[in-house]
Design a protein around this motif. Structure first.
Motif, PDB file in Angstrom:
ATOM      1  N   ILE A   1       0.817  -1.214   0.000  1.00 24.08           N
ATOM      2  CA  ILE A   1       0.000   0.000   0.000  1.00 24.08           C
ATOM      3  C   ILE A   1       0.853   1.267   0.000  1.00 24.08           C
ATOM      4  O   ILE A   1       0.340   2.371   0.185  1.00 24.08           O
ATOM      5  N   GLY A   2       2.166   1.109  -0.221  1.00 26.09           N
ATOM      6  CA  GLY A   2       3.047   2.266  -0.257  1.00 26.09           C
ATOM      7  C   GLY A   2       3.628   2.549   1.116  1.00 26.09           C
ATOM      8  O   GLY A   2       2.954   2.392   2.139  1.00 26.09           O
ATOM      9  N   TYR A   3       4.885   2.951   1.138  1.00 29.71           N
ATOM     10  CA  TYR A   3       5.541   3.254   2.406  1.00 29.71           C
ATOM     11  C   TYR A   3       5.069   4.604   2.934  1.00 29.71           C
ATOM     12  O   TYR A   3       4.975   5.583   2.199  1.00 29.71           O
ATOM     13  N   GLY A   4       4.750   4.641   4.236  1.00 25.86           N
ATOM     14  CA  GLY A   4       4.252   5.864   4.850  1.00 25.86           C
ATOM     15  C   GLY A   4       2.738   5.958   4.858  1.00 25.86           C
ATOM     16  O   GLY A   4       2.180   6.938   5.354  1.00 25.86           O
ATOM     17  N   ASN A   5       2.058   4.955   4.328  1.00 29.27           N
ATOM     18  CA  ASN A   5       0.597   4.958   4.314  1.00 29.27           C
ATOM     19  C   ASN A   5       0.080   4.799   5.740  1.00 29.27           C
ATOM     20  O   ASN A   5       0.489   3.880   6.463  1.00 29.27           O
ATOM     21  N   GLU A   6      -0.828   5.664   6.145  1.00 26.12           N
ATOM     22  CA  GLU A   6      -1.344   5.641   7.518  1.00 26.12           C
ATOM     23  C   GLU A   6      -2.235   4.431   7.789  1.00 26.12           C
ATOM     24  O   GLU A   6      -2.626   4.205   8.928  1.00 26.12           O
ATOM     25  N   LYS A   7      -2.549   3.666   6.770  1.00 31.40           N
ATOM     26  CA  LYS A   7      -3.296   2.430   6.989  1.00 31.40           C
ATOM     27  C   LYS A   7      -2.389   1.299   7.478  1.00 31.40           C
ATOM     28  O   LYS A   7      -2.871   0.265   7.934  1.00 31.40           O
TER      29      LYS A   7
ATOM     30  N   LEU B   1       6.207   4.377   9.295  1.00 29.25           N
ATOM     31  CA  LEU B   1       7.538   4.946   9.109  1.00 29.25           C
ATOM     32  C   LEU B   1       7.595   6.409   9.542  1.00 29.25           C
ATOM     33  O   LEU B   1       8.161   7.255   8.856  1.00 29.25           O
ATOM     34  N   LEU B   2       7.003   6.678  10.705  1.00 28.83           N
ATOM     35  CA  LEU B   2       7.111   7.999  11.323  1.00 28.83           C
ATOM     36  C   LEU B   2       7.034   7.934  12.848  1.00 28.83           C
ATOM     37  O   LEU B   2       7.082   8.962  13.524  1.00 28.83           O
ATOM     38  N   ALA B   3       6.953   6.729  13.413  1.00 25.62           N
ATOM     39  CA  ALA B   3       6.731   6.587  14.855  1.00 25.62           C
ATOM     40  C   ALA B   3       7.853   7.213  15.678  1.00 25.62           C
ATOM     41  O   ALA B   3       9.024   7.114  15.332  1.00 25.62           O
TER      42      ALA B   3
ATOM     43  N   ALA C   1      14.857   0.058  -0.727  1.00 22.04           N
ATOM     44  CA  ALA C   1      13.481   0.526  -0.578  1.00 22.04           C
ATOM     45  C   ALA C   1      13.379   1.615   0.499  1.00 22.04           C
ATOM     46  O   ALA C   1      12.637   2.593   0.339  1.00 22.04           O
ATOM     47  N   PHE C   2      14.139   1.447   1.578  1.00 23.19           N
ATOM     48  CA  PHE C   2      14.126   2.468   2.629  1.00 23.19           C
ATOM     49  C   PHE C   2      14.790   3.745   2.136  1.00 23.19           C
ATOM     50  O   PHE C   2      14.304   4.853   2.414  1.00 23.19           O
ATOM     51  N   ASP C   3      15.878   3.622   1.399  1.00 24.79           N
ATOM     52  CA  ASP C   3      16.519   4.807   0.814  1.00 24.79           C
ATOM     53  C   ASP C   3      15.553   5.534  -0.117  1.00 24.79           C
ATOM     54  O   ASP C   3      15.487   6.769  -0.127  1.00 24.79           O
ATOM     55  N   ASP C   4      14.795   4.756  -0.898  1.00 27.06           N
ATOM     56  CA  ASP C   4      13.801   5.357  -1.796  1.00 27.06           C
ATOM     57  C   ASP C   4      12.727   6.101  -1.002  1.00 27.06           C
ATOM     58  O   ASP C   4      12.283   7.184  -1.405  1.00 27.06           O
ATOM     59  N   TYR C   5      12.316   5.516   0.120  1.00 29.24           N
ATOM     60  CA  TYR C   5      11.299   6.174   0.943  1.00 29.24           C
ATOM     61  C   TYR C   5      11.817   7.505   1.489  1.00 29.24           C
ATOM     62  O   TYR C   5      11.083   8.497   1.512  1.00 29.24           O
ATOM     63  N   GLN C   6      13.061   7.524   1.918  1.00 29.60           N
ATOM     64  CA  GLN C   6      13.646   8.776   2.403  1.00 29.60           C
ATOM     65  C   GLN C   6      13.694   9.811   1.282  1.00 29.60           C
ATOM     66  O   GLN C   6      13.447  11.004   1.504  1.00 29.60           O
ATOM     67  N   THR C   7      13.992   9.350   0.067  1.00 32.59           N
ATOM     68  CA  THR C   7      13.964  10.241  -1.103  1.00 32.59           C
ATOM     69  C   THR C   7      12.554  10.761  -1.335  1.00 32.59           C
ATOM     70  O   THR C   7      12.354  11.955  -1.618  1.00 32.59           O
TER      71      THR C   7
ATOM     72  N   ARG D   1      10.153  11.269   0.790  1.00 33.89           N
ATOM     73  CA  ARG D   1       9.776  12.274   1.779  1.00 33.89           C
ATOM     74  C   ARG D   1      10.331  13.652   1.400  1.00 33.89           C
ATOM     75  O   ARG D   1       9.645  14.664   1.536  1.00 33.89           O
ATOM     76  N   LYS D   2      11.560  13.681   0.919  1.00 34.56           N
ATOM     77  CA  LYS D   2      12.173  14.954   0.526  1.00 34.56           C
ATOM     78  C   LYS D   2      11.500  15.530  -0.719  1.00 34.56           C
ATOM     79  O   LYS D   2      11.219  16.734  -0.793  1.00 34.56           O
ATOM     80  N   LEU D   3      11.223  14.652  -1.691  1.00 32.33           N
ATOM     81  CA  LEU D   3      10.562  15.115  -2.911  1.00 32.33           C
ATOM     82  C   LEU D   3       9.133  15.570  -2.635  1.00 32.33           C
ATOM     83  O   LEU D   3       8.662  16.562  -3.221  1.00 32.33           O
ATOM     84  N   LYS D   4       8.463  14.857  -1.757  1.00 30.94           N
ATOM     85  CA  LYS D   4       7.090  15.241  -1.396  1.00 30.94           C
ATOM     86  C   LYS D   4       7.055  16.662  -0.834  1.00 30.94           C
ATOM     87  O   LYS D   4       6.207  17.477  -1.212  1.00 30.94           O
ATOM     88  N   GLU D   5       7.982  16.965   0.080  1.00 30.42           N
ATOM     89  CA  GLU D   5       8.032  18.303   0.659  1.00 30.42           C
ATOM     90  C   GLU D   5       8.345  19.349  -0.409  1.00 30.42           C
ATOM     91  O   GLU D   5       7.708  20.412  -0.464  1.00 30.42           O
ATOM     92  N   LYS D   6       9.292  19.044  -1.276  1.00 27.19           N
ATOM     93  CA  LYS D   6       9.690  19.969  -2.336  1.00 27.19           C
ATOM     94  C   LYS D   6       8.518  20.265  -3.276  1.00 27.19           C
ATOM     95  O   LYS D   6       8.254  21.426  -3.623  1.00 27.19           O
ATOM     96  N   ILE D   7       7.802  19.212  -3.672  1.00 32.47           N
ATOM     97  CA  ILE D   7       6.699  19.376  -4.613  1.00 32.47           C
ATOM     98  C   ILE D   7       5.507  20.060  -3.957  1.00 32.47           C
ATOM     99  O   ILE D   7       4.832  20.883  -4.585  1.00 32.47           O
ATOM    100  N   SER D   8       5.251  19.770  -2.697  1.00 34.51           N
ATOM    101  CA  SER D   8       4.152  20.419  -1.975  1.00 34.51           C
ATOM    102  C   SER D   8       4.384  21.926  -1.889  1.00 34.51           C
ATOM    103  O   SER D   8       3.456  22.728  -2.077  1.00 34.51           O
ATOM    104  N   ILE D   9       5.626  22.308  -1.619  1.00 32.23           N
ATOM    105  CA  ILE D   9       5.970  23.733  -1.555  1.00 32.23           C
ATOM    106  C   ILE D   9       5.813  24.369  -2.931  1.00 32.23           C
ATOM    107  O   ILE D   9       5.286  25.486  -3.065  1.00 32.23           O
ATOM    108  N   ALA D  10       6.226  23.662  -3.965  1.00 33.78           N
ATOM    109  CA  ALA D  10       6.119  24.183  -5.328  1.00 33.78           C
ATOM    110  C   ALA D  10       4.664  24.382  -5.740  1.00 33.78           C
ATOM    111  O   ALA D  10       4.316  25.374  -6.394  1.00 33.78           O
TER     112      ALA D  10
END
Length: 560
Positions: free
Chosen positions: A391-397, A402-404, A467-473, A475-484
């Motif tokens: 269901i994707g990494y970081g999914n609240e379901k 991956l934020l605890a 996969a964990f490295d990709d998830y960290q990537t 998170r950074k891209l998500k923040e960048k795109i949200s700001i954009a």
């Protein structure tokens, strides 16, 4: 966290509250606890190294996993002063981590001023609802607070107010509640029949906030000795166990926005841990306290050899105690008969991810017929959805979002506890045995760590994976795109491609791309992205409706 994306919108209405600010606020800001009944001198802290500090009534050491181990003894004032002295650098870091969120989420100085006024007004009655014992301890800690935030409030009321951050965060975030999940098994569900309790504490206030975890071992003059997982400046309990084998953890419920702070949940659970040894005693303490948000207090008891859930809210009170069962699950909705007809609770079950996580926990407990501490840790680390769906990494379901802040497992009848090291629940689970921890600490032995390394549970290899490295990537891209998206900036196509590649099963990646294309007027590309999002496991019903609304709107625009 107590500053959320919703906070700036709330602040638009705060000028109206300025008319109310003077009502009862001045007294609450100036009132201090009665400390005359306690004797304590200013503690002398001796620095042995950057990771070892000692004092007459306590010690602070950092173990090799990065967890800080704090031992403190004495009366409330001694405990507060000693804790503040030993942990002052950690205390300042936590204040920085929490309060710099104000600058990030509310950059306007005018709105920051209004927020301070609002918090002073909101917390005006808190001091009336906390026992002098705990106010004294907070007062002792506050003597070591940073002076960088005196413009917000003086040290003592400021630190007092921060104890309501957990509660205010739940109220402000509305449906975006922190998704904590807890469970207990006993009897025929464990190899030896003994009780095992596990939980993820998914309170996220930024990566900096979660870095410096403190495992506190408190030896008070009155009540039971206990341990808890905490952070600098915090005396409340979110996860802990006492020397009677009683455990407490907290899970947020659905709350309407309160009009005034009363007793913070973490102070209620601190009192339970310090003064209760059975579920019945825990219920009696919880029942006499006035709270201002809805919360499930998950209680495990060595003496009762089972667990129960105390469900509290400003208007109601219930206890969920299953008969003829050997397991108990708690996510973020109420289960007792007291809340059977509660509309907010019913809506929350329907609209949030709480029921999904509950069902996933039940599924995993069915698959694991005999749960050991290792099994409990494996369950807390699980990142998949129902039926092991990706269901994707970081999914609240997911149980593991991956934020605890931490994961924790208790074996109350043996007074053993395992606490996760960073990151999240993926680091090594460090073991502590309360049968020996307090003995070693009271003897002031030269042991560097209070942990029992022989019982540690190994780190999750996932943290070393691509996969964990990709998830960290991601998170950074998500923040960048949200700001954009918010600022109207242009994003390179390869950046959008990288977002999807880094977390391809997560609906949010496609939703963000859809939002970007929609704002730029690329409607066909936006529609394709939203339709891709709609094929994934979307977190909540409101999120699902939001995606479907975009799809309907775009189809109408493209094919009128």
């Amino acid at each position: 966290m107590f500053i959320t994306a919703k906070t700036p919108r709330i602040l638009n209405f705060l000028p109206l509250l300025l008319l109310l600010v003077s009502c009862g606020v001045a007294k609450s800001l100036k009132t201090i606890p009665d400390i005359d009944q306690y004797s304590a001198k200013t503690p002398q802290r001796i620095k042995i190294s950057d990771s070892i500090y000692v004092s007459e009534h306590g010690r602070l050491t950092q173990n090799k996993q990065g967890l800080w181990e704090l031992y403190v003894e004495g009366n409330p004032l001694q405990i507060g002063l000693t804790t503040g002295s030993l942990t002052q650098e950690l205390f300042h870091k936590q204040e920085d981590a929490l309060l710099t969120k104000v600058d990030e989420m509310v950059p306007s100085k005018t709105k920051q001023y209004l927020l301070c006024k609002f918090l002073a007004w909101f917390n005006r009655k808190m001091y009336l609802n906390i026992d002098n014992e705990y106010k004294t301890e907070i007062y002792g800690i506050s003597q070591y607070a940073s002076d960088s935030y005196d413009h917000i409030a003086d040290a003592y009321p400021r630190i007092l107010y921060l104890h309501s951050a957990h509660d205010i965060g739940h109220a402000l975030q509305d449906l975006a509640l922190v998704g904590c999940t807890s469970f207990a098994v006993w009897g025929n569900k464990t190899p030896d029949g003994q009780l095992i309790v596990g939980r993820n504490f998914d309170f996220y206030a930024g990566d900096e906030f979660a870095k410096e975890k403190i495992i506190a071992f408190i030896n008070p003059e009155e009540g039971h000795k206990f341990m808890s997982v905490t952070w600098g400046g915090m005396i409340g309990v979110v996860s802990g166990m006492n020397d009677q084998g009683l455990t407490v953890t907290i899970n947020a419920g659905k709350s309407k926005f309160p009009t005034a702070a009363k007793t913070p949940i973490s102070i209620v659970t601190r009192e339970i841990l310090q003064y209760a040894s059975t579920i019945e005693e825990a219920v009696a303490i919880a029942k006499k306290r006035k709270v201002f948000v809805s919360e499930s207090i998950f209680v495990g008891s060595a003496k009762d050899k089972k667990a129960a859930i105390i469900e509290v809210s400003p208007e109601n009170f219930g206890v969920y105690d299953i008969a003829n069962s050997s397991q108990l699950i708690c996510s973020n909705h109420f289960q007792s008969t007291a809340y059977a007809q509660d509309k907010k609770n019913k809506d929350h079950i329907l609209e949030s991810h709480s029921q999904y996580r509950y069902d996933r926990m039940a599924e995993l407990l069915t698959e694991n017929t005999k749960v050991t501490p290792q099994t409990a840790v494996d369950i807390l680390r699980n990142k998949e959805g129902l039926n092991d769906k990706a269901i994707g990494y970081g999914n609240e379901k997911a149980l593991n979002q991956l934020l605890a802040h931490h994961g924790i497992v208790f074996k109350p009848e043996e007074l053993k506890v395992w606490v996760s090291a960073n990151p999240y629940q993926l680091g090594e689970f460090v073991a502590y045995d309360l049968n020996t921890v307090f003995q070693d600490a009271e003897k002031k032995t030269s042991k560097v760590t209070l942990a029992n390394a022989a019982m540690n549970i190994a780190a999750d290899p996932f943290q070393y994976s691509a996969a964990f490295d990709d998830y960290q990537t991601y998170r950074k891209l998500k923040e960048k795109i949200s700001i954009a998206i918010a600022s109207g900036e242009r994003i390179l196509p390869e950046t959008l491609d990288a977002l999807v590649k880094s977390n391809s099963e997560y609906w949010e990646a496609y939703y963000l791309i859809g939002r970007y294309y929609y704002e730029k007027g690329y409607y066909t590309a936006a529609l394709n992205a939203f339709e891709r999002a709609n094929t994934k496991e979307i977190t909540t019903l409101p999120d699902q409706k939001r995606v479907e609304k975009y799809i309907k709107k775009l189809k109408h625009r493209l094919h009128p």
